[in-house]
Design an enzyme around this catalytic site. Sequence first.
Site, PDB file in Angstrom:
ATOM      1  N   SER A 186     -12.082   3.571 -36.255  1.00 47.72           N
ATOM      2  CA  SER A 186     -10.961   3.070 -35.460  1.00 47.72           C
ATOM      3  C   SER A 186     -10.631   1.645 -35.877  1.00 47.72           C
ATOM      4  O   SER A 186     -11.374   1.012 -36.632  1.00 47.72           O
ATOM      5  CB  SER A 186     -11.329   3.094 -33.981  1.00 47.72           C
ATOM      6  N   LYS A 187      -9.524   1.182 -35.360  1.00 49.37           N
ATOM      7  CA  LYS A 187      -9.106  -0.183 -35.660  1.00 49.37           C
ATOM      8  C   LYS A 187     -10.184  -1.174 -35.205  1.00 49.37           C
ATOM      9  O   LYS A 187     -10.433  -2.179 -35.849  1.00 49.37           O
ATOM     10  CB  LYS A 187      -7.784  -0.465 -34.945  1.00 49.37           C
ATOM     11  N   ARG A 188     -10.838  -0.833 -34.112  1.00 51.99           N
ATOM     12  CA  ARG A 188     -11.893  -1.719 -33.598  1.00 51.99           C
ATOM     13  C   ARG A 188     -13.037  -1.892 -34.610  1.00 51.99           C
ATOM     14  O   ARG A 188     -13.592  -2.966 -34.744  1.00 51.99           O
ATOM     15  CB  ARG A 188     -12.445  -1.184 -32.269  1.00 51.99           C
TER      16      ARG A 188
ATOM     17  N   GLY B  99     -12.726  -1.786 -37.798  1.00 51.32           N
ATOM     18  CA  GLY B  99     -12.212  -2.679 -38.825  1.00 51.32           C
ATOM     19  C   GLY B  99     -12.297  -4.131 -38.356  1.00 51.32           C
ATOM     20  O   GLY B  99     -12.757  -5.007 -39.090  1.00 51.32           O
ATOM     21  N   ASP B 100     -11.886  -4.369 -37.101  1.00 50.43           N
ATOM     22  CA  ASP B 100     -11.926  -5.738 -36.562  1.00 50.43           C
ATOM     23  C   ASP B 100     -13.372  -6.244 -36.511  1.00 50.43           C
ATOM     24  O   ASP B 100     -13.666  -7.383 -36.859  1.00 50.43           O
ATOM     25  CB  ASP B 100     -11.346  -5.769 -35.137  1.00 50.43           C
TER      26      ASP B 100
END
Length: 516
Positions: A266-268, A270-271
């Site tokens: 998920s984008k999380r 990646g962050d």
Amino acid sequence: MSDRRIRVRFAPSPTGPLHLGGVRTALYNYLFAKKMGGDFILRIEDTDQNRFVPGAEGYIIESLKWAGLNFSEGPGVGGKYGPYRQSERKEMYRQYADQLVENGNAYYAFDTNEELEEMRERMTKAGMSSPKYDHITREYMKNSLSLPKDEVEQRLKNGEHYVIRIKIPRNEEIKLHDVIRGWVTVKSAELDDKVLFKSDGMPTYHLANVVDDYLMQISHVIRGEEWLPSAPTHVLLYRYLGWEEVMPKFAHLPLILKPDGNGKLSKRDGDRLGFPVFTLNWNDPVSGELSSGYREAGYLPEAYINILAMLGWHPSDNKELFSMDELVESFTLERVSKSGAKFDFEKAKWYNHQYLKTKDNAYLANEFKPTLANYDVEVSDEYLQKVCGLIKEKATFLKDFWSLGSYFFLRPMHYDESVIAKKWDANCPAFFTAVNEKFKTTANFTAAELQVIYEQTATEMNLKPGNYMQLFRVLISGQAAGPAVWEMVEVIGKTETNIRIETAIEKFGVIGISVS
Ligand code: GLU
């Protein structure tokens, strides 16, 4: 059906930026189409107006273009099965919903949101883990199956809000063949009576998707695993609409998993771990949040494509680097795996390095030039190209060129202290002075010649050349690592090398680091 033209589509909903998994889906569709001499189509599935995000469609198209996934039919391109935006096809869907109602495979449902909520609560209290509108609950909800016929007619005549739901059979095994997973069997009792047509006059994803795949003569539906649970409903729709004969073949792609642990990337993630999950930078129009993309992070489109290709597909040998043409050549759906593919961002960087170093020096020099202007550096194109030829061997991204190679343009301001402290000894001033004198007089300032001079001088002075190699590199560049040292010196050139050696001898004298 075997001589059917291969037609595949990438069918994103414009609800936000394109996750790398979305581009992988597009890529596999593209590769399959190209391999089979078929068509790759872009269809925008924008029937859910509540989830519409401005800018998302443009973002999707720009992402595909950047990645080199050109579609032969789609918004902006046209084609004989258009329009390719579902919102512009609105009028086409109603007749199929009506046909389903007429044939008894769908029905009108008048329930309000409150009533639906109440039903869910009631079922939850009764111990149902996932309450749904299905063959049990539809018996007592407000719909054209449960209400008397004249009441239904009256409600329709009064213009009451309703939706059209598919009537899932009570007790049936629905079988579907998936090219990647083989046979998948689902009990109809596990499915819900999905809404096909909404009160706003728009079809839902399920109806629009099936109708469009049929009308656009799609031969294969290649999409993410998250759509597998919807596939049995789609199979029923093909059957009820009398299109079973031309039902596309299904291929549900494996999930892309987090680098660490389980679950979908998920984008999380990646962050949290410091890598992009989107293709291009995305500035969220609602929250204002900026998310980074592969393009802006410095990835080359060829590398991005290669990274995505390997997330779920394996060639028959151990080859890792594939150009788009080679992918087209080698790709088969049969070699797509069922199990999820872990995303490895170190590997992603490795891929970028591999492609970066194949770029020609003139191209890299051109890209690098604007950075030099920021530092007021002016050099000849020839020099810059040679420098790029060396730095590219070490760089992951073009944006690293300056930090990796600024010493090609500016004399070192700092020297790697640990190397100086460890390697500089009382022999150094005499040794480097001797080397430098020979460098000054050589008519052949080439990597091979410089190495010979250096080694011979060391031997003549009874020193081990290897002991001073890294130190020598630091004197010239300030850095402990870099490209092949003699090539680096050759490019830096005689005059500049002489100056740098002299400067270092003066700076470090006989005792090295403590002088500075
Ligand atoms: N609109 C769906 C999506 O956003 C398409 C799924 C499919 O390919 O059927 O992914």
